[in-house]
Each structure stands twice: as C-alpha cells, then as structure tokens.
Motif scaffolding. Structure first.
Motif, mmCIF file in Angstrom:
data_model
loop_
_atom_site.group_PDB
_atom_site.id
_atom_site.type_symbol
_atom_site.label_atom_id
_atom_site.label_comp_id
_atom_site.label_asym_id
_atom_site.label_seq_id
_atom_site.Cartn_x
_atom_site.Cartn_y
_atom_site.Cartn_z
ATOM 1 N N PRO A 41 -0.545 12.626 -34.861
ATOM 2 C CA PRO A 41 -0.157 12.834 -36.494
ATOM 3 C C PRO A 41 -1.512 12.035 -36.880
ATOM 4 O O PRO A 41 -2.225 12.349 -38.005
ATOM 5 C CB PRO A 41 0.890 12.363 -36.977
ATOM 6 N N GLY A 42 -1.743 10.838 -36.529
ATOM 7 C CA GLY A 42 -2.831 9.898 -36.991
ATOM 8 C C GLY A 42 -4.157 10.340 -36.996
ATOM 9 O O GLY A 42 -4.924 10.456 -38.094
ATOM 10 N N GLU A 43 -4.562 10.776 -35.918
ATOM 11 C CA GLU A 43 -5.855 11.531 -35.519
ATOM 12 C C GLU A 43 -5.977 12.595 -36.336
ATOM 13 O O GLU A 43 -7.109 12.961 -37.043
ATOM 14 C CB GLU A 43 -6.119 11.690 -34.188
ATOM 15 N N LEU A 44 -5.038 13.655 -36.565
ATOM 16 C CA LEU A 44 -5.101 14.617 -37.377
ATOM 17 C C LEU A 44 -4.961 14.539 -38.657
ATOM 18 O O LEU A 44 -5.982 15.085 -39.485
ATOM 19 C CB LEU A 44 -3.841 15.747 -36.856
ATOM 20 N N ASP A 45 -4.342 13.547 -39.306
ATOM 21 C CA ASP A 45 -4.554 13.120 -40.760
ATOM 22 C C ASP A 45 -6.098 12.646 -41.097
ATOM 23 O O ASP A 45 -6.412 13.232 -42.138
ATOM 24 C CB ASP A 45 -3.427 12.212 -40.875
ATOM 25 N N ALA A 46 -6.564 11.962 -40.279
ATOM 26 C CA ALA A 46 -7.834 11.401 -40.419
ATOM 27 C C ALA A 46 -9.012 12.709 -40.560
ATOM 28 O O ALA A 46 -9.987 12.374 -41.112
ATOM 29 C CB ALA A 46 -8.224 10.476 -39.383
ATOM 30 N N CYS A 47 -8.584 13.746 -40.047
ATOM 31 C CA CYS A 47 -9.567 15.064 -40.239
ATOM 32 C C CYS A 47 -9.498 15.439 -41.555
ATOM 33 O O CYS A 47 -10.721 16.178 -41.885
ATOM 34 C CB CYS A 47 -9.106 16.010 -39.199
#
Length: 155
Positions: free
Chosen positions: A123-129
């Motif tokens: 979730p964190g990496e995808l949110d950063a996109c």
C-alpha cells in the motif's frame, strides 16, 4: 469475475524478497497479480464509489488503473507493454491462498517467480505513485531490480 487464482498456492509459497539468495537471483517474473483495496461486483463498486465520494474509501491501485469511470488508456497501454500476464483482482476475488498471503496488505502487487509469489509492492509504495502510471512503472521496475528479478525480456 470470481475465479480461483493458483489453487495450489499456500502461504509457504510466498517468497520474502528481502531473503532472496543467489539461487533465486536473476529469477524471471512470469506473471503479475494486482489486488485492489476494494470489492468487485455491483455492490462492491457502489460501496467503493460511495466511500470515495464521502472520502472514507481510497485505493491507490484504483487511482493508477482507473479514471472516474473507466480504465485509463495509459494503464491499458502499460499493461499491454509488459511481457507477462497482468491480472487485476478485487479483494473478494482472491483465492483463499492469495487472501492468506496478502491479508489486509491491499492494494498490492505480487510477482510469480518459479511458481512462488513475491510480494513486490504494498500500500505505501502504491500510494506514493499518486495515481500516475509512469511513476508506478518506475517504482515497480526499481522494486524488481532491488530484489534481482526481471521480466522474460530482461527488463
């Protein structure tokens, strides 16, 4: 779409990308599975839409793959450019085995490597996109490179 994904998959098949050894290095990804942080079907779509309007529901993978109503053209183009199958599933479309692996860590991206699953993005990496397909592609590529994985064409 409610189907079983890799029915023989168990929690023991999950590969921790931080523990890949030399034998697994340079492994080739044969499939990507992306899990939305939302349920599918009419009821799930309506609940997500209502939650989004009320600002109580958010799925960063949905923001990457879809605009207001339909799939983004940039997402469809990226998906077609990837040399492996890319499957996008909603939470309620996961097999029990995939649900056991992903748990509440949705949205996420899993890569199939030698018949085992590598949890690649959470979730964190995808949110950063921030909903940007190009940023997503770069983040995914960097994550695969970091754990010494590649697509069949070497990318």
């Amino acid at each position: 779409m409610n189907r079983t994904v890799h029915p023989s998959l168990t929690a023991d098949d999950v590969v921790d990308p931080t523990r890949l050894d030399g034998a697994t290095a340079q492994a080739v990804v044969t499939e990507l599975i992306m899990i939305y942080d939302a349920d599918g079907g009419l009821r799930g779509e309506l609940a997500y839409g209502w939650g989004k309007l009320r600002r109580t529901a958010h799925c960063s993978l949905c923001s990457i793959t879809h605009g207001l109503v339909r799939e983004r053209r940039s997402w469809a183009d990226w998906r077609c450019s990837v040399p492996v199958p890319v499957e996008a599933l909603h939470r309620n479309e996961r097999s029990p085995e995939v649900e056991e692996i992903t748990g509440d860590r949705t949205p996420c991206v899993l890569a199939c490597v030698d018949g085992a699953w590598v949890f690649v993005l959470g979730p964190g990496e995808l949110d950063a996109c921030d909903g940007d397909v190009d940023v997503f592609a770069n983040v995914l590529a960097a994550s695969l490179e970091r754990v010494e994985l590649s697509f069949p064409d070497g990318s």
